[in-house]
Design a protein around this motif. Structure first.
Motif, mmCIF file in Angstrom:
data_model
loop_
_atom_site.group_PDB
_atom_site.id
_atom_site.type_symbol
_atom_site.label_atom_id
_atom_site.label_comp_id
_atom_site.label_asym_id
_atom_site.label_seq_id
_atom_site.Cartn_x
_atom_site.Cartn_y
_atom_site.Cartn_z
ATOM 1 N N THR A 23 0.766 -1.145 -0.117
ATOM 2 C CA THR A 23 -0.114 0.111 -0.048
ATOM 3 C C THR A 23 0.847 1.102 0.049
ATOM 4 O OG1 THR A 23 -1.893 -1.295 1.111
ATOM 5 C CG2 THR A 23 -1.959 1.258 1.189
ATOM 6 N N GLN B 69 -8.359 0.310 -0.786
ATOM 7 C CA GLN B 69 -8.936 -0.971 -0.195
ATOM 8 C C GLN B 69 -10.100 -0.873 0.225
ATOM 9 O OE1 GLN B 69 -6.259 -2.858 2.509
ATOM 10 N NE2 GLN B 69 -7.538 -4.577 2.879
ATOM 11 N N ASP C 164 -5.497 -1.159 -4.917
ATOM 12 C CA ASP C 164 -5.078 -1.753 -3.801
ATOM 13 C C ASP C 164 -6.229 -2.869 -3.424
ATOM 14 O OD1 ASP C 164 -3.360 -2.221 -1.721
ATOM 15 O OD2 ASP C 164 -3.969 -0.601 -0.543
ATOM 16 N N GLU C 165 -5.698 -4.216 -3.186
ATOM 17 C CA GLU C 165 -6.401 -5.350 -2.777
ATOM 18 C C GLU C 165 -7.531 -5.684 -3.586
ATOM 19 O OE1 GLU C 165 -4.929 -7.649 -0.864
ATOM 20 O OE2 GLU C 165 -3.355 -6.548 0.027
HETATM 21 MG MG LIG Z 1 -2.042 -2.925 1.909
#
Ligand SMILES: [Mg+2]
Ligand SMILES: Nc1ncnc2c1ncn2[C@@H]1O[C@H](COP(=O)(O)OP(=O)(O)O)[C@@H](O)[C@H]1O
Length: 224
Positions: free
Chosen positions: A36, A64, A133-134
């Motif tokens: 991140t 996220q 992110d993710e």
């Molecule tokens: Mg992360």
């Protein structure tokens, strides 16, 4: 499109260098390895203490928590705002089979629907690079395959961070592995997943690779 990080030091990152000129790049690594943080450097949200970052002018981001991307009354208004055109926004929704969500509040969407919308919002205004992110965290299998279809089909340069190896194998052309803030592997994804360096670092083999090895050919996904 050209992204270049040179010897970047900030927080957990310890001298990260990375060049991306296109394609879909997965940043892999365990929790706390700096994924991140790296995406925040790429988007310019975080300035390095040391080192250089050259990033394109237009970078879209999906973080996220997808709900943080939303601020409008309806899904269609969110999309219209970035796409600039209501008709096109409606078409995009239809093309992902979620036309029925057009007049819902984005805050009432499921995690998977919200993730999909947040990635579309990061993408539809025509950025040169999109970071995600993710992308699979909190998603069910159906939602997961929708997000994988979306990322694989965007045609924009994408850098995404994940600890989901199966997803990375399915979607990425290249994998970059972070370990305690350092790049420890950077390979075309099939070389990474069908070679042994990734597993020497302690990562488990995705099921698709087990199946591929048993069949003697490259398999990237075992989902239906
Ligand atoms: Mg992360
Ligand atoms: N704002 C912050 N200030 C100081 N340390 C941070 C901050 N954000 C994250 N960290 C630390 O940096 C490390 C890497 O975090 P992160 O980039 O979120 O890793 P990952 O996304 O790979 O799980 C973690 O140990 C985390 O505690």
């Amino acid at each position: 499109m050209s992204l270049r990080l040179e010897d970047v030091w900030v927080r957990v990152l310890q001298g990260v260098s990375l060049e991306v000129s296109g394609g879909v790049v997965a940043i892999l690594g365990r929790n706390g390895s700096g994924k991140t943080t790296l995406l925040r450097v790429i988007t310019g949200l975080l300035k390095p203490d040391r080192g250089r970052v050259e990033a394109p002018g237009r970078v879209g981001a999906s973080w996220q928590n997808p709900y943080f991307s939303f601020h409008r009354q309806t899904v269609l208004e969110e999309l219209e705002e970035v796409a600039g055109d209501r008709g096109y926004a409606a078409e995009v929704l239809e093309s992902y089979g979620i036309g029925d969500l057009a007049y819902r509040s984005p805050f009432t969407l499921s995690m998977g629907q919200a993730r999909l919308l947040s990635i579309l919002l990061a993408t539809l205004w025509g950025p040169e690079l999109v970071v995600v992110d993710e992308p699979t965290s909190g998603l069910g299998p159906g939602e997961r395959s929708m997000v994988s279809r979306l990322l694989a089909g965007l045609g924009t340069t994408i850098v995404f961070a994940t600890h989901d190896l199966d997803f990375a194998l399915e979607v990425a052309d290249r994998v970059v592995v972070l370990d305690r803030g350092r790049v420890v592997l950077d390979l075309p994804s099939l070389e990474a997943f069908y070679g042994d360096e990734l597993y020497r670092l302690g990562f488990p083999r995705p099921l698709a690779v087990e199946v591929g090895l048993a069949l003697g050919r490259v398999v990237r996904s075992v989902s239906c």
